[in-house]
Design a protein around this motif. Structure first.
Motif, short mmCIF file in Angstrom:
data_model
loop_
_atom_site.label_atom_id
_atom_site.label_comp_id
_atom_site.label_asym_id
_atom_site.label_seq_id
_atom_site.Cartn_x
_atom_site.Cartn_y
_atom_site.Cartn_z
N THR A 35 0.89 -1.24 -0.08
CA THR A 35 -0.08 -0.02 0.12
C THR A 35 0.87 1.40 -0.01
O THR A 35 0.61 2.16 -0.82
N GLY A 38 2.53 1.70 -3.36
CA GLY A 38 1.58 2.00 -4.35
C GLY A 38 1.35 3.37 -4.20
O GLY A 38 1.44 4.16 -5.37
N SER A 213 7.44 1.69 -13.10
CA SER A 213 6.93 0.59 -13.98
C SER A 213 7.31 -0.50 -13.70
O SER A 213 6.78 -1.75 -13.62
N ILE A 217 5.54 -0.75 -9.27
CA ILE A 217 4.63 -1.43 -9.43
C ILE A 217 4.29 -2.97 -9.50
O ILE A 217 3.32 -3.38 -8.74
N THR A 220 4.23 -4.32 -5.84
CA THR A 220 2.85 -3.84 -5.16
C THR A 220 1.96 -4.95 -5.66
O THR A 220 0.86 -5.36 -4.89
N HIS A 221 1.85 -5.57 -6.67
CA HIS A 221 1.05 -6.60 -7.30
C HIS A 221 1.51 -8.11 -7.22
O HIS A 221 0.80 -9.04 -7.64
N GLN A 226 -3.11 -6.25 -4.71
CA GLN A 226 -2.86 -5.13 -6.03
C GLN A 226 -4.13 -4.22 -5.92
O GLN A 226 -3.94 -3.00 -6.24
N LYS A 227 -5.34 -4.34 -5.15
CA LYS A 227 -6.22 -3.52 -5.48
C LYS A 227 -6.00 -2.41 -4.37
O LYS A 227 -6.17 -1.30 -4.83
N THR A 230 -3.39 -0.29 -6.16
CA THR A 230 -3.72 0.43 -6.93
C THR A 230 -4.60 1.87 -6.51
O THR A 230 -4.45 2.82 -7.07
N TYR A 231 -5.41 1.41 -5.46
CA TYR A 231 -6.29 2.88 -5.10
C TYR A 231 -5.20 4.04 -4.12
O TYR A 231 -5.28 4.89 -4.46
N LEU A 233 -2.27 4.11 -5.27
CA LEU A 233 -1.42 4.79 -6.38
C LEU A 233 -2.15 6.03 -6.96
O LEU A 233 -1.64 7.13 -7.09
N LEU A 234 -3.43 5.78 -6.97
CA LEU A 234 -4.27 6.81 -7.51
C LEU A 234 -4.12 7.94 -6.49
O LEU A 234 -4.02 9.05 -6.92
#
Length: 248
Positions: A35, A38, A213, A217, A220-221, A226-227, A230-231, A233-234
């Motif tokens: 987290t 990300g 990249s 990333i 983190t996956h 990964q969910k 991803t949030y 990261l956003l």
């Protein structure tokens, strides 16, 4: 010149802060590690695009120079990856993995990989502060934020290899000082000529995008979270966007 010293001190200081936290925090779960990483990846993406690549296009009409710079920056770190291990090979999280893989030589290569990435990161910040462009703190701030968890990552494998805590801390400080060199080098190169600046900005942006990249990333996956990553990261991306808007 003052802004260059501030940036250099901030980047080095963030690495040292991360190192201190690495001593205090014995272990971090994959969930929280992914987290946080990300979030840092989102920060790096925003810094590379808004702080480097977009300003590079604004410096001149020869867009192909910027594209060439971005690809050259990515290729440069790709070459480094041929001789240094990936960050996710040793994260300091799995004790069992370390018992089988953590030879001292491999860990020193891992530390060298972090150190080599510090130089282009510092250059990215230095180029963005060049006196031929408006002072831009976006890149310096983004790199400083991601330097904290990166500083933590350096500490764990060295301690597990049996390196004394004081020597480990000295190594982390030395790595941080490499970024200071990078800041001044990038500032000097960016100030040489107006024609060189778009290429340098693009090069630094490409290097940052490659690290994000290829290293951040995928890490983190890799553990089923990964969910959340991803949030995060956003959230990291939008955090730097809002910070830049606030400081306009």
């Amino acid at each position: 010149m003052a802004q260059v010293w501030i940036s250099a001190a901030g980047l080095c200081g963030a690495t040292i802060i991360g190192s201190v936290l690495g001593f205090l925090i014995k272990g971090l779960s994959h969930k929280w590690n992914d987290t946080i990483l990300g979030y840092c990846a989102g920060i790096m993406l925003a810094a590379a695009t808004l702080g480097l690549i977009v300003p590079a296009f604004e410096q001149g009409e020869q867009w192909w120079l910027v594209v060439a710079g971005v690809m050259a920056g990515a290729f440069f770190l790709n070459v480094l990856d041929l001789v240094t291990p990936h960050l996710h090979h040793i994260t300091g999280l799995d004790a069992e993995e370390h018992r089988h893989n953590a030879s001292l030589n491999r860990i020193l290569l891992f530390v060298m990989a972090i150190a080599l990435h510090k130089l282009p990161e510092g250059m990215a910040a230095g180029v963005s502060l060049s006196d031929v462009v408006t002072t831009n703190w976006t890149v310096s701030l983004g790199i400083a934020i991601q330097n904290v968890p990166e500083g933590m990552v350096v500490i764990a494998p060295l301690l597990l290899a049996g390196v004394k805590p004081m020597r480990t801390f000295v190594i982390s400080v030395a790595i941080g000082l490499l970024e200071v060199v990078g800041v001044w080098l990038g500032f000097a190169l960016g100030s040489v000529s107006q024609a060189l600046l778009p290429v340098m900005l693009g090069f630094a942006g490409g290097a940052m995008l490659y690290v994000t990249s290829d290293e951040m990333i995928p890490e983190t996956h890799a553990h089923g979270y990964q969910k959340q990553a991803t949030y995060a990261l956003l959230l990291g991306f939008m955090s730097l966007v809002l910070i830049e808007k606030f400081f306009e």
